[in-house]
Design an enzyme around this catalytic site. Structure first.
Site, PDB file in Angstrom:
ATOM      1  N   PHE A 169     -35.065 -50.073 -43.630  1.00  0.00           N
ATOM      2  CA  PHE A 169     -34.281 -49.023 -44.276  1.00  0.00           C
ATOM      3  C   PHE A 169     -33.210 -49.608 -45.189  1.00  0.00           C
ATOM      4  CE2 PHE A 169     -35.993 -46.540 -40.809  1.00  0.00           C
ATOM      5  CZ  PHE A 169     -36.037 -45.227 -41.281  1.00  0.00           C
ATOM      6  N   ASP A 170     -33.112 -49.043 -46.368  1.00  0.00           N
ATOM      7  CA  ASP A 170     -31.940 -49.219 -47.211  1.00  0.00           C
ATOM      8  C   ASP A 170     -30.772 -48.471 -46.542  1.00  0.00           C
ATOM      9  OD1 ASP A 170     -30.392 -49.716 -49.598  1.00  0.00           O
ATOM     10  OD2 ASP A 170     -30.836 -47.671 -50.230  1.00  0.00           O
TER      11      ASP A 170
END
Length: 218
Positions: free
Chosen positions: A10-11
């Site tokens: 995940f960013d």
């Protein structure tokens, strides 16, 4: 239930949290130091990419000014800006359910790693992550490709792994493809459908619920 992706990278900004208020407040403060007052709505390009590169757009021939702007920004961000932020509704539950279903959750952000760690810990998200990878404050690891390569090294994926990058900007898609990962682009963040499509995102999710349907199909 068979999960489609064994490892989800995940960013942070625009994917896990709505961090625009603190980032843009810091950017405005840094630019005001040089007498620059661009409209706030014109500054969204600062969210996601390495900040020094973004400040350099205002000082293309004056790298010292770009570095000074970054220093002013970081001082503000460290003291206040990182907490002018909120987790997208439903995201904490999604991370918990992914972990419970057997998918490993990793953080891969171009935000400096010390700030990223403080933020995810502040919002109670740290226990969900197997790997937390961010940029270096003053080092060669600063863009999404470098961060993802670092994250993959920490994650030590087995050959049978089915990984996926999840982010909201073209840098996330391009970084994922550079290291051989597919990418899901989220449209509730700061990138547009056109940006993510042009970058070649394999999946598009218009909401956290849409992302849940991709990662945890019924």
């Amino acid at each position: 239930m068979t999960i489609p992706f064994t490892d989800c990278f995940f960013d942070l900004d625009g994917t896990l949290t709505d961090s625009a208020p603190g980032i843009l407040n810091g950017v405005q403060l840094a630019l005001a130091h040089f007498g620059l007052h661009p409209p706030r709505e014109s500054l969204n390009f600062f969210i996601g990419p390495p900040l020094l590169e973004s400040f350099a757009r205002y000082f293309p021939e004056e790298p010292d000014k770009a570095r000074t702007a970054l220093r002013i920004y970081r001082e503000y961000y460290r003291e206040r800006g990182m907490f002018e932020n909120s987790v997208y509704p439903g995201m904490a539950g999604l991370l918990a359910d992914l972990k419970a279903a057997g998918s490993r959750v990793h953080l891969a952000t171009a935000k400096p790693e010390p700030f990223a760690r403080i933020i995810v810990e502040h919002f109670g998200l740290l226990p969900y992550f197997s790997v937390l990878a961010g940029a270096e404050l003053d080092g060669p690891r600063h863009d999404k490709t470098d961060v993802l390569r670092y994250a993959l090294g920490l994650a030590e994926l087995p050959p049978e792994a089915r990984p996926l990058m999840i982010g909201d900007r073209h840098h996330d898609v391009e970084g994922a493809h550079a290291v051989g990962l597919p990418c899901a682009g989220v449209l509730y963040g700061y990138g547009s459908r056109e940006e993510l499509t042009a970058a070649g995102a394999e999946h598009l999710c218009d909401s956290v619920d849409g992302l849940r349907r991709l990662l945890l199909p019924a």
